[in-house]
Design a protein around this motif. Sequence first.
Motif, PDB file in Angstrom:
ATOM      1  N   TRP A 215      -0.446  -1.461   9.327  1.00 27.33           N
ATOM      2  CA  TRP A 215      -1.452  -0.415   9.178  1.00 27.33           C
ATOM      3  C   TRP A 215      -2.374  -0.746   8.016  1.00 27.33           C
ATOM      4  CZ3 TRP A 215       3.278  -0.139   6.856  1.00 27.33           C
ATOM      5  CH2 TRP A 215       3.362   0.386   5.572  1.00 27.33           C
ATOM      6  N   ASN A 216      -3.553  -0.134   8.025  1.00 29.72           N
ATOM      7  CA  ASN A 216      -4.527  -0.293   6.951  1.00 29.72           C
ATOM      8  C   ASN A 216      -4.660   1.013   6.194  1.00 29.72           C
ATOM      9  OD1 ASN A 216      -4.902  -2.759   8.107  1.00 29.72           O
ATOM     10  ND2 ASN A 216      -7.076  -2.517   8.519  1.00 29.72           N
ATOM     11  N   GLU A 217      -4.971   0.920   4.912  1.00 31.22           N
ATOM     12  CA  GLU A 217      -5.247   2.114   4.114  1.00 31.22           C
ATOM     13  C   GLU A 217      -6.244   1.751   3.029  1.00 31.22           C
ATOM     14  OE1 GLU A 217      -1.272   3.100   3.124  1.00 31.22           O
ATOM     15  OE2 GLU A 217      -1.113   1.694   1.470  1.00 31.22           O
TER      16      GLU A 217
ATOM     17  N   TYR B 211       6.804   0.564  -3.493  1.00 31.86           N
ATOM     18  CA  TYR B 211       7.607   0.068  -2.387  1.00 31.86           C
ATOM     19  C   TYR B 211       8.816  -0.688  -2.952  1.00 31.86           C
ATOM     20  CZ  TYR B 211       3.601   1.011   0.682  1.00 31.86           C
ATOM     21  OH  TYR B 211       2.571   1.602   1.377  1.00 31.86           O
ATOM     22  N   PRO B 212       9.987  -0.585  -2.307  1.00 28.30           N
ATOM     23  CA  PRO B 212      11.189  -1.280  -2.828  1.00 28.30           C
ATOM     24  C   PRO B 212      11.000  -2.787  -2.951  1.00 28.30           C
ATOM     25  CG  PRO B 212      11.794   0.363  -1.188  1.00 28.30           C
ATOM     26  CD  PRO B 212      10.301   0.280  -1.164  1.00 28.30           C
ATOM     27  N   ASP B 213      10.233  -3.387  -2.027  1.00 29.36           N
ATOM     28  CA  ASP B 213       9.974  -4.832  -2.100  1.00 29.36           C
ATOM     29  C   ASP B 213       8.478  -5.053  -1.959  1.00 29.36           C
ATOM     30  OD1 ASP B 213       9.901  -7.537  -2.081  1.00 29.36           O
ATOM     31  OD2 ASP B 213      11.047  -7.812  -0.238  1.00 29.36           O
ATOM     32  N   GLY B 214       7.784  -5.092  -3.081  1.00 26.10           N
ATOM     33  CA  GLY B 214       6.332  -5.250  -3.062  1.00 26.10           C
ATOM     34  C   GLY B 214       5.861  -6.673  -2.887  1.00 26.10           C
TER      35      GLY B 214
ATOM     36  N   GLU C 279      -1.484  -7.100   1.511  1.00 27.74           N
ATOM     37  CA  GLU C 279      -2.633  -7.977   1.284  1.00 27.74           C
ATOM     38  C   GLU C 279      -3.922  -7.186   1.447  1.00 27.74           C
ATOM     39  OE1 GLU C 279      -3.312 -10.837   4.575  1.00 27.74           O
ATOM     40  OE2 GLU C 279      -1.577  -9.895   5.528  1.00 27.74           O
ATOM     41  N   THR C 280      -5.015  -7.759   0.957  1.00 27.42           N
ATOM     42  CA  THR C 280      -6.316  -7.107   1.112  1.00 27.42           C
ATOM     43  C   THR C 280      -6.991  -7.627   2.376  1.00 27.42           C
ATOM     44  OG1 THR C 280      -7.393  -8.784  -0.266  1.00 27.42           O
ATOM     45  CG2 THR C 280      -6.674  -6.754  -1.349  1.00 27.42           C
TER      46      THR C 280
ATOM     47  N   HIS D 259     -13.075  -3.014   1.005  1.00 27.18           N
ATOM     48  CA  HIS D 259     -11.871  -3.681   1.482  1.00 27.18           C
ATOM     49  C   HIS D 259     -10.841  -2.594   1.815  1.00 27.18           C
ATOM     50  CE1 HIS D 259     -13.689  -7.243  -0.223  1.00 27.18           C
ATOM     51  NE2 HIS D 259     -12.647  -7.994   0.055  1.00 27.18           N
ATOM     52  N   GLN D 260      -9.827  -2.988   2.544  1.00 29.99           N
ATOM     53  CA  GLN D 260      -8.673  -2.122   2.758  1.00 29.99           C
ATOM     54  C   GLN D 260      -7.405  -2.887   2.424  1.00 29.99           C
ATOM     55  OE1 GLN D 260      -8.530  -0.361   6.666  1.00 29.99           O
ATOM     56  NE2 GLN D 260     -10.512   0.632   6.476  1.00 29.99           N
ATOM     57  N   TRP D 261      -6.336  -2.134   2.125  1.00 31.04           N
ATOM     58  CA  TRP D 261      -5.018  -2.748   2.081  1.00 31.04           C
ATOM     59  C   TRP D 261      -4.546  -2.948   3.516  1.00 31.04           C
ATOM     60  CZ3 TRP D 261      -4.825  -4.508  -2.396  1.00 31.04           C
ATOM     61  CH2 TRP D 261      -4.925  -3.756  -3.563  1.00 31.04           C
TER      62      TRP D 261
END
Length: 389
Positions: free
Chosen positions: A251-253, A263-266, A271-272, A129-131
Amino acid sequence: MEFRLASAEDRELVESLWAYCFEPREHPFFQWYFKKFYRPENVLLGFQNGQMACLTHLNPYTLCLRGREIKTSYIVGLATHPAARRGGVGGKLLKAALSEMKRRGHYINILMPSKAGFYQPYGYELYCHQWKETLPLDALRPLTDRSLHYGFLTSPDQWQCLAPVYEAYTRHLSGYAVRDEASWRSHMEAQLAEGNIAVCFDGDRPVGYLFYQLGEPTIVSGEFVYATAKGKKGLLNYIYNHRSQGDTFQWNEGLHDQSYRFYPDGKEGHETMPFMTGRIVDVKGALEELPYPKDVSGNLVFSVTDPLAEWNTGTWRLSVWHGEGSVEKMPPETAAAVTLPIGTLALLSFGTLAVQDLVFQEKLSGSDAGLELVEALFPQTKCYINEWY
């Protein structure tokens, strides 16, 4: 059904079905793929009543699995003519593809599914999977670093700017594609046909790059890779500077990146994304190619079921010594310490999940001693891949 590899004379058949099911002929990727990448000998055609009913492309790749390079086939462009759908043609095509891959000595296979549920009954499981990150450009500001500088790549001749960044990113990962000069040039040509490539430098050292497309409110990156956290912040700063050309960045990572926690607002935009499935083509060939921990030795007797490849179904003995394995098929009456479907064997081979997780999901069963040996032979790893074709 009858199956055969394509010849040069079949090009129109192949292009027509691709254009019907995927991109139209005028699309930049279609033009690039069939001019630069397409090889008829890598396309398997299926015929029913004298008419072509289906096809798939078996593109050759080299994967790095647990630190070892493994030759594989990447199934892409699997397509069935609408007149032949809902008749089990897809399963027959996959079975024929497995036979062809075995003939080629490609004992592990990857496939990017449009819907994983179609392929899972055939022994394919998601190993990667990716983020998927989607943030307003204004929200990127606290995640940026302005101290880096940038280059704009316009030719595959500049591939050496990207290779060291990719190598740093994939170090210690499993399941990713090994890229040499030829594959880098191909990879970059495909991107430049549709979009842009930018590189981020820390001094003289490239520390990040991204493939991206402009023209829509959402700027989409098809590959977003960085050697350092600073490099990632530099890439986000580069995109932040595009506020007049878009309002959102996607973007994907790899799942191994945990920076979303900071991140300031997670709560938004994280999503996956199911990305790649893997499959064992041939049990003996695959397990004899894989490396094993050098401090583990032993004999594992296991039973496998495979819905497509009858040569895989049965009981096997894997013997491991000094990091290498040998595999022997056992008589049917041999007692197995572990039982599993072929899809689970792929997940173990790639290192996607730990043994206890597979047991919990009822994908793996066996004696305590057998499961303990499986866990020692197939430790969980971090998986990543970003090949799209």
